[in-house]
Design a protein around this motif. Structure first.
Motif, mmCIF file in Angstrom:
data_model
loop_
_atom_site.group_PDB
_atom_site.id
_atom_site.type_symbol
_atom_site.label_atom_id
_atom_site.label_comp_id
_atom_site.label_asym_id
_atom_site.label_seq_id
_atom_site.Cartn_x
_atom_site.Cartn_y
_atom_site.Cartn_z
ATOM 1 N N ASP A 1 0.843 -1.199 0.000
ATOM 2 C CA ASP A 1 0.000 0.000 0.000
ATOM 3 C C ASP A 1 0.880 1.252 0.000
ATOM 4 O OD1 ASP A 1 0.928 -0.193 2.579
ATOM 5 O OD2 ASP A 1 -1.045 -0.328 3.509
ATOM 6 N N ILE A 2 2.163 1.070 -0.332
ATOM 7 C CA ILE A 2 3.115 2.180 -0.454
ATOM 8 C C ILE A 2 3.101 2.622 -1.917
ATOM 9 C CG2 ILE A 2 5.512 2.894 -0.176
ATOM 10 C CD1 ILE A 2 5.781 0.481 1.817
ATOM 11 N N HIS A 3 2.527 3.780 -2.196
ATOM 12 C CA HIS A 3 2.281 4.215 -3.569
ATOM 13 C C HIS A 3 3.545 4.510 -4.379
ATOM 14 C CE1 HIS A 3 -1.944 4.182 -2.750
ATOM 15 N NE2 HIS A 3 -1.747 4.942 -1.687
ATOM 16 N N ASP A 4 4.620 4.938 -3.712
ATOM 17 C CA ASP A 4 5.840 5.276 -4.461
ATOM 18 C C ASP A 4 6.880 4.155 -4.432
ATOM 19 O OD1 ASP A 4 6.293 5.647 -1.762
ATOM 20 O OD2 ASP A 4 7.480 7.448 -2.009
ATOM 21 N N LEU A 5 6.468 2.928 -4.127
ATOM 22 C CA LEU A 5 7.372 1.779 -4.101
ATOM 23 C C LEU A 5 7.850 1.466 -5.517
ATOM 24 C CD1 LEU A 5 8.482 -0.408 -2.129
ATOM 25 C CD2 LEU A 5 6.637 -1.863 -2.966
ATOM 26 N N LYS A 6 9.146 1.161 -5.642
ATOM 27 C CA LYS A 6 9.706 0.861 -6.962
ATOM 28 C C LYS A 6 10.779 -0.214 -6.843
ATOM 29 C CE LYS A 6 12.854 4.780 -6.581
ATOM 30 N NZ LYS A 6 12.612 4.943 -5.166
ATOM 31 N N ALA A 7 11.138 -0.783 -7.970
ATOM 32 C CA ALA A 7 12.188 -1.800 -8.001
ATOM 33 C C ALA A 7 13.487 -1.211 -7.454
ATOM 34 C CB ALA A 7 12.398 -2.290 -9.430
ATOM 35 N N GLY A 8 14.184 -2.000 -6.651
ATOM 36 C CA GLY A 8 15.438 -1.557 -6.053
ATOM 37 C C GLY A 8 15.283 -1.059 -4.628
ATOM 38 N N ASP A 9 14.058 -0.744 -4.207
ATOM 39 C CA ASP A 9 13.826 -0.291 -2.826
ATOM 40 C C ASP A 9 14.071 -1.433 -1.853
ATOM 41 O OD1 ASP A 9 13.115 2.262 -3.583
ATOM 42 O OD2 ASP A 9 10.955 1.937 -3.395
ATOM 43 N N ARG A 10 14.684 -1.102 -0.716
ATOM 44 C CA ARG A 10 14.838 -2.066 0.374
ATOM 45 C C ARG A 10 13.616 -1.927 1.270
ATOM 46 N NH1 ARG A 10 19.259 -1.165 3.719
ATOM 47 N NH2 ARG A 10 19.262 -3.350 4.278
ATOM 48 N N VAL A 11 12.975 -3.056 1.591
ATOM 49 C CA VAL A 11 11.738 -3.024 2.360
ATOM 50 C C VAL A 11 11.773 -4.009 3.520
ATOM 51 C CG1 VAL A 11 10.264 -2.232 0.458
ATOM 52 C CG2 VAL A 11 10.672 -4.670 0.754
ATOM 53 N N GLU A 12 11.027 -3.672 4.559
ATOM 54 C CA GLU A 12 10.851 -4.576 5.693
ATOM 55 C C GLU A 12 9.569 -5.368 5.457
ATOM 56 O OE1 GLU A 12 10.462 -4.444 10.572
ATOM 57 O OE2 GLU A 12 10.617 -2.592 9.436
ATOM 58 N N VAL B 1 13.060 -5.064 -3.455
ATOM 59 C CA VAL B 1 11.967 -5.160 -4.420
ATOM 60 C C VAL B 1 12.546 -5.410 -5.803
ATOM 61 C CG1 VAL B 1 10.037 -3.935 -5.489
ATOM 62 C CG2 VAL B 1 10.509 -3.641 -3.043
ATOM 63 N N ILE B 2 12.051 -6.442 -6.457
ATOM 64 C CA ILE B 2 12.484 -6.766 -7.812
ATOM 65 C C ILE B 2 11.547 -6.127 -8.833
ATOM 66 C CG2 ILE B 2 12.799 -8.643 -9.478
ATOM 67 C CD1 ILE B 2 13.511 -10.415 -7.058
ATOM 68 N N ARG B 3 10.242 -6.177 -8.537
ATOM 69 C CA ARG B 3 9.251 -5.662 -9.467
ATOM 70 C C ARG B 3 7.985 -5.285 -8.706
ATOM 71 N NH1 ARG B 3 7.657 -10.178 -12.866
ATOM 72 N NH2 ARG B 3 5.815 -10.376 -11.598
ATOM 73 N N VAL B 4 7.281 -4.277 -9.192
ATOM 74 C CA VAL B 4 5.990 -3.888 -8.626
ATOM 75 C C VAL B 4 4.960 -3.904 -9.750
ATOM 76 C CG1 VAL B 4 4.677 -2.105 -7.424
ATOM 77 C CG2 VAL B 4 7.097 -2.417 -6.905
ATOM 78 N N ASP B 5 3.908 -4.670 -9.560
ATOM 79 C CA ASP B 5 2.792 -4.704 -10.513
ATOM 80 C C ASP B 5 1.655 -3.914 -9.884
ATOM 81 O OD1 ASP B 5 4.193 -6.376 -12.278
ATOM 82 O OD2 ASP B 5 3.557 -8.154 -11.172
ATOM 83 N N LYS B 6 1.295 -2.802 -10.496
ATOM 84 C CA LYS B 6 0.303 -1.900 -9.917
ATOM 85 C C LYS B 6 -1.091 -2.155 -10.485
ATOM 86 C CE LYS B 6 3.465 1.774 -8.719
ATOM 87 N NZ LYS B 6 3.244 1.872 -7.323
ATOM 88 N N ASN B 7 -2.091 -1.948 -9.623
ATOM 89 C CA ASN B 7 -3.506 -2.017 -9.999
ATOM 90 C C ASN B 7 -3.895 -3.339 -10.644
ATOM 91 O OD1 ASN B 7 -3.883 0.671 -9.095
ATOM 92 N ND2 ASN B 7 -3.091 1.426 -11.033
ATOM 93 N N VAL B 8 -3.561 -4.435 -9.979
ATOM 94 C CA VAL B 8 -3.893 -5.770 -10.465
ATOM 95 C C VAL B 8 -5.067 -6.299 -9.643
ATOM 96 C CG1 VAL B 8 -3.034 -8.119 -10.805
ATOM 97 C CG2 VAL B 8 -1.482 -6.179 -11.062
ATOM 98 N N THR B 9 -6.088 -6.822 -10.326
ATOM 99 C CA THR B 9 -7.218 -7.373 -9.574
ATOM 100 C C THR B 9 -6.797 -8.690 -8.933
ATOM 101 O OG1 THR B 9 -8.105 -8.596 -11.452
ATOM 102 C CG2 THR B 9 -8.941 -6.351 -11.110
ATOM 103 N N GLU B 10 -7.388 -8.967 -7.793
ATOM 104 C CA GLU B 10 -7.051 -10.201 -7.082
ATOM 105 C C GLU B 10 -7.391 -11.432 -7.918
ATOM 106 O OE1 GLU B 10 -9.393 -10.724 -3.482
ATOM 107 O OE2 GLU B 10 -10.921 -9.438 -4.328
ATOM 108 N N GLN B 11 -8.324 -11.307 -8.841
ATOM 109 C CA GLN B 11 -8.692 -12.419 -9.710
ATOM 110 C C GLN B 11 -7.560 -12.771 -10.679
ATOM 111 O OE1 GLN B 11 -11.705 -11.461 -12.556
ATOM 112 N NE2 GLN B 11 -12.276 -13.593 -12.875
ATOM 113 N N ASN B 12 -6.743 -11.789 -11.035
ATOM 114 C CA ASN B 12 -5.686 -11.997 -12.026
ATOM 115 C C ASN B 12 -4.324 -12.293 -11.422
ATOM 116 O OD1 ASN B 12 -7.431 -11.570 -14.165
ATOM 117 N ND2 ASN B 12 -7.150 -9.374 -14.079
ATOM 118 N N PHE B 13 -4.256 -12.583 -10.132
ATOM 119 C CA PHE B 13 -2.981 -12.905 -9.500
ATOM 120 C C PHE B 13 -3.050 -14.336 -8.995
ATOM 121 C CE2 PHE B 13 0.577 -12.536 -6.537
ATOM 122 C CZ PHE B 13 1.467 -11.853 -7.336
ATOM 123 N N PRO B 14 -2.006 -15.139 -9.199
ATOM 124 C CA PRO B 14 -2.083 -16.569 -8.875
ATOM 125 C C PRO B 14 -2.160 -16.903 -7.388
ATOM 126 C CG PRO B 14 0.121 -15.986 -9.622
ATOM 127 C CD PRO B 14 -0.740 -14.775 -9.825
#
Length: 83
Positions: free
Chosen positions: A33-44, A56-69
């Motif tokens: 829920d961090i809007h400015d999160l991007k690849a390369g960021d270190r996260v807890e 963080v390797i990749r961020v996929d934004k605005n994905v419906t829960e139906q379309n995520f495995p």
């Protein structure tokens, strides 16, 4: 498919930002829920009963829960960006 004359409505799915995170060589997925999160960021992130730092390797934004495995109800949230 739901016919429009049957009075039914299509289910509405939640939309999330999903992050692929490398935690000590192990690839894991989290909801962000961090809007400015991007690849390369270190996260807890929460791992079992503790927290660890990952990259963080990749961020996929605005994905419906139906379309995520992975079901969203089974996923954990990124806690914060680490400086």
């Amino acid at each position: 498919m739901i016919h429009s004359l049957s009075g039914g409505t299509a289910k509405e799915y939640n939309v999330y930002d999903y992050a692929k995170v490398d935690v000590d060589g192990k690839i894991m997925f989290f909801i962000s829920d961090i809007h400015d999160l991007k690849a390369g960021d270190r996260v807890e992130v929460p791992i079992q009963n503790t927290t660890e730092v990952g990259v963080v390797i990749r961020v996929d934004k605005n994905v419906t829960e139906q379309n995520f495995p992975i079901p969203a109800k089974r996923m954990k949230y990124i806690i914060r960006i680490v400086n």
